[in-house]
Design an enzyme around this catalytic site. Sequence first.
Site, mmCIF file in Angstrom:
data_model
loop_
_atom_site.group_PDB
_atom_site.id
_atom_site.type_symbol
_atom_site.label_atom_id
_atom_site.label_comp_id
_atom_site.label_asym_id
_atom_site.label_seq_id
_atom_site.Cartn_x
_atom_site.Cartn_y
_atom_site.Cartn_z
ATOM 1 N N GLY A 128 0.800 -1.214 0.000
ATOM 2 C CA GLY A 128 0.000 0.000 0.000
ATOM 3 C C GLY A 128 0.833 1.264 0.000
ATOM 4 O O GLY A 128 1.270 1.710 1.067
ATOM 5 N N LEU A 129 1.053 1.831 -1.164
ATOM 6 C CA LEU A 129 1.767 3.107 -1.292
ATOM 7 C C LEU A 129 0.901 4.133 -2.007
ATOM 8 O O LEU A 129 0.665 5.222 -1.504
ATOM 9 C CB LEU A 129 3.083 2.910 -2.044
ATOM 10 C CG LEU A 129 3.930 4.174 -2.252
ATOM 11 C CD1 LEU A 129 4.398 4.752 -0.915
ATOM 12 C CD2 LEU A 129 5.125 3.887 -3.167
ATOM 13 N N GLY B 120 0.073 9.626 -6.588
ATOM 14 C CA GLY B 120 0.542 8.562 -7.458
ATOM 15 C C GLY B 120 2.013 8.727 -7.756
ATOM 16 O O GLY B 120 2.883 8.126 -7.115
ATOM 17 N N TRP C 289 -5.699 1.369 -5.947
ATOM 18 C CA TRP C 289 -5.109 0.573 -7.027
ATOM 19 C C TRP C 289 -4.094 -0.434 -6.480
ATOM 20 O O TRP C 289 -2.963 -0.506 -6.929
ATOM 21 C CB TRP C 289 -4.460 1.460 -8.086
ATOM 22 C CG TRP C 289 -5.407 2.404 -8.752
ATOM 23 C CD1 TRP C 289 -5.408 3.771 -8.680
ATOM 24 C CD2 TRP C 289 -6.542 2.056 -9.563
ATOM 25 N NE1 TRP C 289 -6.459 4.287 -9.387
ATOM 26 C CE2 TRP C 289 -7.167 3.264 -9.957
ATOM 27 C CE3 TRP C 289 -7.068 0.845 -10.000
ATOM 28 C CZ2 TRP C 289 -8.303 3.277 -10.759
ATOM 29 C CZ3 TRP C 289 -8.205 0.855 -10.799
ATOM 30 C CH2 TRP C 289 -8.804 2.071 -11.172
ATOM 31 N N LEU D 278 9.830 -0.497 -5.127
ATOM 32 C CA LEU D 278 9.336 -0.192 -6.473
ATOM 33 C C LEU D 278 10.397 -0.470 -7.523
ATOM 34 O O LEU D 278 10.105 -0.978 -8.612
ATOM 35 C CB LEU D 278 8.885 1.266 -6.550
ATOM 36 C CG LEU D 278 7.577 1.616 -5.842
ATOM 37 C CD1 LEU D 278 7.314 3.112 -5.934
ATOM 38 C CD2 LEU D 278 6.416 0.840 -6.450
ATOM 39 N N GLU E 137 3.790 2.011 -11.419
ATOM 40 C CA GLU E 137 5.159 1.973 -10.899
ATOM 41 C C GLU E 137 6.082 2.905 -11.696
ATOM 42 O O GLU E 137 7.230 2.582 -11.988
ATOM 43 C CB GLU E 137 5.678 0.540 -10.852
ATOM 44 C CG GLU E 137 4.851 -0.318 -9.896
ATOM 45 C CD GLU E 137 5.354 -1.723 -9.757
ATOM 46 O OE1 GLU E 137 6.578 -1.926 -9.830
ATOM 47 O OE2 GLU E 137 4.520 -2.631 -9.556
#
Length: 407
Positions: A142-143, A149, A174, A262, A386
């Site tokens: 969860g980022l 975003g 998302w 990421l 990402e």
Amino acid sequence: MSTQTALPAFSATDPLNIDLGYSDDELAVRDSVRGFLTEHVTPQVADWFEQGSIPIARDLMKQFGDLGVLGMHLDGYGCGGSSAVHYGLACLELEASDSGIRSMVSVQGSLAMFSIYNNGSEEQKQHWLPGMAAGTTIGCFGLTEPDAGSDPASMKTRARRDGSDWILDGRKMWITNSPIADVAVVWARTDEGIRGFIVPTDTPGVTTPEIKHKLSLRASTTGEIVLDGVRLPADAMMPGGVDGNGRNSYGGTGIKAPLASLSEARYGILWGAVGAARSAWVAAVDYAKARTQFGRPLAGFQLTQAKIADMGVELQKANLLAYHLGRLKDTVGLRPDQVSFGKLNNTREAIEICRTSRTILGGNGISLEFPVIRHMVNLESVLTYEGTPEMHQLVLGQAFTGENAFR
């Protein structure tokens, strides 16, 4: 006097003989993953895409655990300790089946598991990683938030101390795997900066509603993480750190910690995009050879051959880039800007290959009887998640010029 040896035969799917650069063990891993997907996933994935769900998601994750692809590039805790190239080849084959399937595995291993591996305490690693490697415990990461975003440092999710406990409030958006996840790695703002928390999803105040009506990555379970006064013990916070060799990670705490995860996931994406492009290209070539128009196969027309040749060149350039970055990661390590190089190029070229392949199939190109349109719309998400192309351009722009143009 010189002697000549016979050259390898031309292979349409490996025209540059890249396979000669892989070890027997690397090829065996690739073929094992490909064989599993061919038997158990690819025949059903178009139906899952059309339904917008994977009915056997939990069972499938367990099967991936049995296959050994969950956190396969991590050492210990039930993980395989495989090389970066092994992992890259697995990602390529997973995404050749479907981007949603690769995302399912990537989020489990390269985001949730890697975050705990890279930032967690020994107790946290021992508690969570073996079950996640086996696929019996499903994780999510969860980022991203509704208003954060490309700029994750602006997140609004907060964690505040209450005695020795933490209280978390916020919303993540998302999030792959969240509706079926047993545990979430959640990044939140604290008075000491951004920190990561391990949040069991059955904790009171945690809900993970599924996101419906998406037209990309439909063979993937996507949702939110809603945190409403979630109370966690002090040891739910990850202390932060670096990986075992300190090479392939930003390490530490703050925003650098989730960015390291990421970067790890983006490495898998740059391989996976090659798989999606390969599947679309092969479908286009096979169709062009079989489809007859004006008394001859489509493959016999110059314009069709030009498309096939151009797509084949870009596909193999992307394949070579993935191979090279994989070898670098296994030897000297990868810089984040090098990962951006691969993610930017390979996703951008993959989606163009899918779009051009669709033109060769004509009307049939929009049918789920062929994989092309499914890969094409999936890559619309892969292109931007990402890190959007613009963000990776700025990463590379800064690397090339020394000037920061993000703000």
